[in-house]
Write a protein that holds these residues in place. Structure first.
Motif, PDB file in Angstrom:
ATOM      1  N   UNK A  68      -4.012   4.668 -51.024  1.00 29.18           N
ATOM      2  CA  UNK A  68      -2.193   5.675 -49.988  1.00 29.18           C
ATOM      3  C   UNK A  68      -2.717   6.892 -49.645  1.00 29.18           C
ATOM      4  N   UNK A  69      -3.766   7.306 -50.366  1.00 30.60           N
ATOM      5  CA  UNK A  69      -4.628   8.474 -50.381  1.00 30.60           C
ATOM      6  C   UNK A  69      -5.414   8.587 -48.338  1.00 30.60           C
ATOM      7  N   UNK A  70      -5.717   6.833 -48.509  1.00 30.84           N
ATOM      8  CA  UNK A  70      -6.271   7.177 -47.124  1.00 30.84           C
ATOM      9  C   UNK A  70      -5.304   7.040 -46.128  1.00 30.84           C
ATOM     10  N   UNK A  71      -3.693   6.908 -46.146  1.00 33.80           N
ATOM     11  CA  UNK A  71      -3.575   6.018 -45.370  1.00 33.80           C
ATOM     12  C   UNK A  71      -2.842   7.763 -45.189  1.00 33.80           C
ATOM     13  N   UNK A  72      -2.571   8.233 -46.096  1.00 30.39           N
ATOM     14  CA  UNK A  72      -1.475   9.750 -46.099  1.00 30.39           C
ATOM     15  C   UNK A  72      -2.590  11.010 -45.849  1.00 30.39           C
ATOM     16  N   UNK A  73      -3.599  11.066 -46.185  1.00 36.33           N
ATOM     17  CA  UNK A  73      -5.152  12.188 -45.737  1.00 36.33           C
ATOM     18  C   UNK A  73      -5.836  11.773 -44.580  1.00 36.33           C
ATOM     19  N   UNK A  80      -2.437   2.020 -44.778  1.00 33.87           N
ATOM     20  CA  UNK A  80      -1.126   1.512 -44.416  1.00 33.87           C
ATOM     21  C   UNK A  80      -0.600  -0.413 -45.213  1.00 33.87           C
ATOM     22  N   UNK A  81      -0.705  -0.673 -44.180  1.00 32.80           N
ATOM     23  CA  UNK A  81      -1.322  -1.541 -43.902  1.00 32.80           C
ATOM     24  C   UNK A  81      -1.573  -2.702 -44.937  1.00 32.80           C
ATOM     25  N   UNK A  82      -2.439  -2.664 -45.515  1.00 39.41           N
ATOM     26  CA  UNK A  82      -3.038  -3.004 -46.639  1.00 39.41           C
ATOM     27  C   UNK A  82      -2.863  -2.936 -47.819  1.00 39.41           C
ATOM     28  N   UNK A  83      -2.278  -1.564 -47.734  1.00 38.33           N
ATOM     29  CA  UNK A  83      -1.198  -1.144 -48.950  1.00 38.33           C
ATOM     30  C   UNK A  83      -0.207  -2.191 -49.107  1.00 38.33           C
ATOM     31  N   UNK A 126       4.790   2.160 -49.658  1.00 37.07           N
ATOM     32  CA  UNK A 126       4.041   1.261 -47.928  1.00 37.07           C
ATOM     33  C   UNK A 126       5.241   1.123 -47.465  1.00 37.07           C
ATOM     34  N   UNK A 127       5.926   0.567 -47.150  1.00 34.32           N
ATOM     35  CA  UNK A 127       6.925   0.146 -46.323  1.00 34.32           C
ATOM     36  C   UNK A 127       7.223   1.467 -45.322  1.00 34.32           C
ATOM     37  N   UNK A 128       6.966   2.268 -45.600  1.00 29.34           N
ATOM     38  CA  UNK A 128       7.548   3.783 -45.399  1.00 29.34           C
ATOM     39  C   UNK A 128       6.646   4.082 -44.304  1.00 29.34           C
ATOM     40  N   UNK A 129       5.119   3.732 -44.961  1.00 26.55           N
ATOM     41  CA  UNK A 129       4.414   4.332 -45.028  1.00 26.55           C
ATOM     42  C   UNK A 129       3.926   3.748 -43.519  1.00 26.55           C
TER      43      UNK A 129
END
Length: 175
Positions: A68-73, A80-83, A126-129
């Motif tokens: 989540x941190x990697x997807x956001x930052x 995000x896909x792996x999450x 995760x789906x939104x991200x």
């Protein structure tokens, strides 16, 4: 959410170890028949290959927090896909445990239900991200990002191996 998941999982792991090897302490959520965390966490179904389910949840939440941190930052679409993929598996596993609680045990654990709610919320986030197109990309994750998928699996297998290979001497545990 991941920090709350780690905290709840830590409590449930401690309760599980105490129920199996300690003095059989009672849980904070024993409310009688139907709502008994001790009955759920003290059952044979509370383990996978001798490892408490709650212990397996801890690295899952740590991995999800990192993703989540990697997807956001960093804006990583792969993270995000792996999450999303990990949360789909987590919610599926949670659904199985809800079935076991309802049908096999006939008891509910409020802390476990809290983890289920966290898992469903993480899936939605995760789906939104990842975006709605991520559902079509999920089957390709091992090909697109073998390091991310392999690292997640390796972390889980290592924890399982360490926990499974560790012998606990009941006499050495604090009472």
């Amino acid at each position: 959410l991941c920090a709350a998941g780690v905290g709840i999982s830590g409590y449930l792991t401690s309760l599980h170890i105490d129920l199996f090897y300690g003095g059989g302490a009672s849980s904070l959520c024993n409310f009688g028949e139907g709502f008994d965390c001790g009955a759920v966490n003290g059952s044979p179904q509370s383990e996978l290959l001798g490892v408490p389910h709650a212990l397996l949840a801890i690295p899952t939440y740590v991995v999800l927090a990192g993703l989540g941190w990697r997807a956001a930052r960093a804006g990583s679409r792969t993270a995000a896909d792996v999450m999303l993929g990990v949360t789909v598996l987590t919610v599926g596993y949670s659904a199985w445990l809800v079935y076991v609680s309802a049908v096999v045990l006939g008891n509910w654990c409020l802390f476990c239900l809290g983890l289920d709610a966290i898992n469903v919320t993480l899936l939605a986030l995760a789906a939104v991200a990842a975006g709605w197109g991520a559902w079509a990309r999920l089957p390709l994750l091992p090909v697109r990002s073998p390091a991310a998928v392999g690292g997640t699996l390796l972390a889980s297998l290592l924890l399982l191996g360490v926990a499974w290979g560790t012998e606990v001497d009941p006499a050495a545990l604090p009472r």
